[in-house]
Design an enzyme around this catalytic site. Structure first.
Site, PDB file in Angstrom:
ATOM      1  NE  ARG A  35      -4.201  -1.851   1.759  1.00 35.38           N
ATOM      2  CZ  ARG A  35      -5.223  -2.100   2.559  1.00 35.38           C
ATOM      3  NH1 ARG A  35      -5.221  -1.629   3.780  1.00 35.38           N
ATOM      4  NH2 ARG A  35      -6.249  -2.804   2.137  1.00 35.38           N
ATOM      5  CE  LYS A 197     -20.894 -16.474   6.208  1.00 34.64           C
ATOM      6  NZ  LYS A 197     -20.923 -15.506   7.304  1.00 34.64           N
ATOM      7  N   GLY A 353     -10.106  -9.286  -0.603  1.00 31.16           N
ATOM      8  CA  GLY A 353      -9.011  -9.718   0.263  1.00 31.16           C
ATOM      9  C   GLY A 353      -8.398 -11.069  -0.049  1.00 31.16           C
ATOM     10  N   GLY A 376     -13.527  -3.962   0.195  1.00 34.46           N
ATOM     11  CA  GLY A 376     -14.906  -3.483   0.395  1.00 34.46           C
ATOM     12  C   GLY A 376     -15.301  -2.445  -0.633  1.00 34.46           C
TER      13      GLY A 376
END
Length: 396
Positions: A35, A197, A353, A376
């Protein structure tokens, strides 16, 4: 809208929102510098112009000012990467921060203390944002990882720079890469969605069905779809309350002429362990007491064919429990197929991620067109939402 290239930063102080939320070991050493490296081109451009840079970021989820979340721990690493002796100030607002910013000379870099030491940051407090804004002449948002949050430093601060705000090079590249998939994609377009999920990917699937030709579903999500269609999944993970939804998704995909590809076989294990006994079984006939933990060989052959014929590929989520060596083969193979397609001219975007962790772990990152820095934020853009941090820059 002004881009970074349109602004000459000579003698200007740029306040840059970066995402330096990096992992630290027990000795507070940075274990992954991605990052910080990603923000370097933006910082370099400003310094080269003869400007100075004030960096602001969060680190972790502190409750008040916690020493272990202090950004002082990353000063040395950041100095090394930027090739500049980074100055540090022990707060992000107040007299000390004001003075340090005021004293900053062209070519110098100042790192402010963790924004989240102040609860006003996450609350999107206007007064707090104004204090940050007063530190510089131009606002640059280069933090895609927090662009989906309406925090003081990502969104509210932009109000104080009506004429002098822009995206950094990293954030501009993120937007451009996502738009390549969502708006300007070359067909055929394939989305690979993995992970455990269905519930966390519903809105993504619904939004991208209009934009893709093929949808590959893998990982734990598979079993909700298989069970919904009457298959036997043994002890595999399943969201029983999402079976109707899985059938709806399949019906919608058919309506829109999107081909859905589910695994046809899996590597099943008799326990959730790397040392478990394994067997390759039909995905609709997993024996009781066994659970699917990776895609099987026939599934991978099917996926390979689809991916190698694709011109645009989005990958979000692994095909198996790749953290365990014996169930990583499917995810590695998928990564290699995407790398091959990319080499042949396809555009590949990897985000989320686990997918990002997988491409890094298996040395595939350089073989992808673009690896997103924001999990996200990327998912929300794929869901078709307007991110507040992006909207704040685009608004006049």
């Amino acid at each position: 809208m002004k881009t970074l290239a349109d602004i000459n930063f000579a003698d200007k102080k740029a306040v840059i929102r970066v995402d330096f939320n990096v992992p630290l070991d027990e000795n507070f050493k940075v274990t992954d510098t991605t990052r910080i490296e990603a923000a370097k081109p933006t910082i370099d451009k400003i310094l080269k112009d003869g400007g100075s840079v004030i960096l602001m970021s969060h680190l972790g989820r502190p409750k008040g000012a916690e020493e272990k979340y202090s950004l002082k721990h990353i000063v040395d690493t950041t100095s090394k990467i930027l090739g500049v002796n980074v100055k540090f100030v022990s707060d992000c607002i107040g007299a000390e921060a004001d003075q340090a910013a005021k004293n900053l000379k062209p070519g110098e870099v100042l790192l402010l203390e963790n924004l989240r030491f102040h609860k006003e940051e996450e609350a999107g407090d206007a007064e707090f944002a104004k204090k940050l804004a007063n530190l510089g002449d131009v606002y640059v948002n280069d933090a895609f990882g927090t662009a989906h949050r309406a925090h003081a430093s990502t969104t509210i601060i932009a109000n104080y720079f009506p004429e002098n705000k822009t995206f950094g090079l990293l954030l501009a590249k993120e937007i451009e890469s996502l738009n390549k998939v969502l708006k300007n994609s070359e067909k055929p377009v394939t989305a690979v969605l993995g992970g455990s999920k269905v519930s966390s990917k519903i809105t993504v699937i619904e939004n991208i069905l209009d934009k893709v030709d093929h949808l590959i579903i893998g990982g734990g999500m598979t079993f909700t779809f298989i069970k919904a269609q009457g298959g036997k999944i043994g002890n595999s993970i399943c969201e029983d309350d999402k079976q109707d939804l899985a059938l709806e998704i399949l019906a919608k995909a058919k309506e829109k002429n999107v081909q859905v590809h589910l695994p046809v076989d899996v590597i099943a294990a008799d326990s959730f362990s790397n040392d478990a006994k394994t067997q390759v079984v039909d995905v609709t006939a997993i024996p009781d007491g066994w659970q699917g933990l990776d895609a099987g060989p026939k599934s991978l052959e099917n996926f390979k064919k689809v991916i190698l014929e694709s011109k645009t590929i989005l990958w979000n989520g692994p095909l198996g429990v790749f953290e365990m060596e014996n169930f990583a083969k499917g995810t590695i193979a998928l990564g290699n197929f995407i790398a091959e397609a990319t080499e042949n001219g396809a555009f590949s975007l990897v985000g989320g991620g686990d997918s990002v962790a997988a491409v890094k772990q298996f040395g595939l990152e350089p073989k992808m067109s673009y690896v997103s820095t924001g999990g996200g934020a990327m998912l929300e853009m794929l869901e078709g939402r307007t991110l507040p941090g992006i909207a704040a820059i685009l608004e006049a």
